[in-house]
Design a protein around this motif. Structure first.
Motif, PDB file in Angstrom:
ATOM      1  N   VAL A  60       0.853  -1.325  -0.136  1.00 53.10           N
ATOM      2  CA  VAL A  60      -0.043  -0.165  -0.105  1.00 53.10           C
ATOM      3  C   VAL A  60       0.846   1.028  -0.065  1.00 53.10           C
ATOM      4  O   VAL A  60       0.627   2.206  -0.639  1.00 53.10           O
ATOM      5  N   ALA A  61       1.998   1.094   0.558  1.00 47.07           N
ATOM      6  CA  ALA A  61       2.921   2.331   0.699  1.00 47.07           C
ATOM      7  C   ALA A  61       3.510   2.607  -0.513  1.00 47.07           C
ATOM      8  O   ALA A  61       3.539   3.825  -1.197  1.00 47.07           O
ATOM      9  N   ARG A  62       3.792   1.580  -1.326  1.00 44.92           N
ATOM     10  CA  ARG A  62       4.518   1.788  -2.640  1.00 44.92           C
ATOM     11  C   ARG A  62       3.501   2.462  -3.710  1.00 44.92           C
ATOM     12  O   ARG A  62       3.952   3.217  -4.454  1.00 44.92           O
ATOM     13  N   ILE A 111      -5.107   1.088   7.271  1.00 48.79           N
ATOM     14  CA  ILE A 111      -3.573   1.211   7.123  1.00 48.79           C
ATOM     15  C   ILE A 111      -3.282   2.417   5.911  1.00 48.79           C
ATOM     16  O   ILE A 111      -2.597   3.129   6.129  1.00 48.79           O
ATOM     17  N   GLY A 112      -4.070   2.088   4.980  1.00 46.77           N
ATOM     18  CA  GLY A 112      -4.193   3.107   3.713  1.00 46.77           C
ATOM     19  C   GLY A 112      -4.363   4.453   4.174  1.00 46.77           C
ATOM     20  O   GLY A 112      -3.587   5.415   3.674  1.00 46.77           O
ATOM     21  N   ALA A 113      -5.212   4.711   4.904  1.00 44.57           N
ATOM     22  CA  ALA A 113      -5.420   5.940   5.455  1.00 44.57           C
ATOM     23  C   ALA A 113      -4.585   6.682   6.123  1.00 44.57           C
ATOM     24  O   ALA A 113      -4.154   7.716   5.931  1.00 44.57           O
ATOM     25  N   LEU A 154      -8.875   8.710   4.279  1.00 42.86           N
ATOM     26  CA  LEU A 154      -9.026   9.301   5.723  1.00 42.86           C
ATOM     27  C   LEU A 154     -10.380   9.509   6.156  1.00 42.86           C
ATOM     28  O   LEU A 154     -10.719   9.114   6.908  1.00 42.86           O
ATOM     29  N   LEU A 155     -11.181   9.918   5.068  1.00 43.67           N
ATOM     30  CA  LEU A 155     -12.695  10.414   5.331  1.00 43.67           C
ATOM     31  C   LEU A 155     -13.251   8.861   5.315  1.00 43.67           C
ATOM     32  O   LEU A 155     -14.174   8.508   6.379  1.00 43.67           O
TER      33      LEU A 155
END
Length: 308
Positions: A60-62, A111-113, A154-155
């Motif tokens: 996800v970070a990549r 985690i993505g948020a 985030l939302l």
């Protein structure tokens, strides 16, 4: 990170959010902002409970690094007990160390948020773009992440019911919805189907209504009857008594252009001008008061129909 406690609602940071959008356009330019016309796709940052924790977080970070166009940045993700949702070590790079709260071990879909916010810190650090003070700088980070296509995560991490609540980031849910709606209106993108949280969808619809109100303020021709009436009264006062200072309740302000000979009142001879914020980027635009005019924002390129 709010976890179980009360969630603040409304628009307490709205002016800072608008300042952040303007700063983003000024630092990146209209053309660069347009390169973010497509948001992060939900499938690209999906994280299921059966995925390996560390490999999934790195994947996800990549993806977020790719979306933010940080080709030579490598994110090293770890987990530990901490008060906040996450933190990032800002250095010269190319490696950046991100620590996530241990709770994400069992709340993997969020985690993505958390990564969207922390990697945006890296992006802004490389741009050398910031606002004064820690609070405003965090608001800039949330705003930039959302406006550039990753902050919808985030939302979507916002959830609230009678027994518990969760929210990530520094903006309220409605402010996240507002920034996401500003992006949607600017790029013609519809994020409604991406939300897994019904509370996030409700916050987006409220933010969309607020964003549309930005497009319905005088002297824009889309202004409603009450706004047009107030504008006509203020314009008449400016012509008869001279321009006043900026009214905090009003989005526009009149001024009188002085001629070299010292004349130039606002008597219809072209001396009176009105300044108002662009509904897209909130850069202030100044146009002469002479009826119907078309204004083009020099910062974001928006073409605005005005009745001055």
């Amino acid at each position: 990170m709010v976890d179980g406690g009360p969630v603040v609602h409304g628009y307490p940071h709205l002016e800072t959010v608008r300042t952040a959008i303007t700063a983003l356009y000024k630092r990146l330019s209209y053309d660069t902002v347009r390169t973010f016309a497509s948001s992060v796709a939900p499938a690209d940052v999906a994280f299921s409970d059966v995925d390996d924790l560390y490999l999934g977080a790195q994947r996800v970070a990549r993806e977020l690094v790719r979306h933010y166009r940080l080709p030579d940045a490598r994110m090293i993700v770890s987990f530990r007990e901490m008060r906040h949702a996450a933190s990032v070590e800002l250095a010269a790079g190319p490696e950046y160390f991100i620590e996530l709260n241990d709770r994400f071990r069992t709340h993997r879909r969020d985690i993505g948020a958390a990564l969207a916010h922390e990697i945006m810190h890296v992006y802004l650090h490389r741009l050398d773009l910031s606002l004064p003070g820690t609070r405003d700088n965090e608001i800039l980070t949330d705003t930039a992440a959302t406006y550039l296509g990753a902050g919808w995560l985030l939302l979507d991490a916002f959830r609230e019911d009678g027994a518990s609540s969760q929210k990530l980031g520094y903006l309220t849910p409605e402010e996240f919805g507002y920034v996401l709606a500003k992006r949607s209106l600017a790029f013609g993108e519809g994020p409604e189907t991406w939300f897994t949280s019904p509370q996030a969808y409700a916050a987006y619809t409220k933010g969309l209504a607020q964003a549309r109100r930005d497009e319905q303020q005088p002297p824009l021709t889309a202004a409603g009857w009450a706004g047009r009436r107030r504008y006509a009264k203020d314009r008449r006062y400016a012509r008869d008594h001279g321009a006043r200072g900026l009214d905090p309740v009003s989005p526009y302000a009149f001024s009188v252009a002085r001629t070299p000979g010292g004349g130039g009142g606002g008597d219809g001879g072209g001396g009176l001008r009105v300044a108002f914020p662009c509904p897209t980027c909130h850069q202030r635009i100044r146009v002469p008061v002479r009826g119907r005019v078309r204004a083009r924002c020099a910062l974001c390129g928006s073409v605005l129909e005005c009745d001055t």
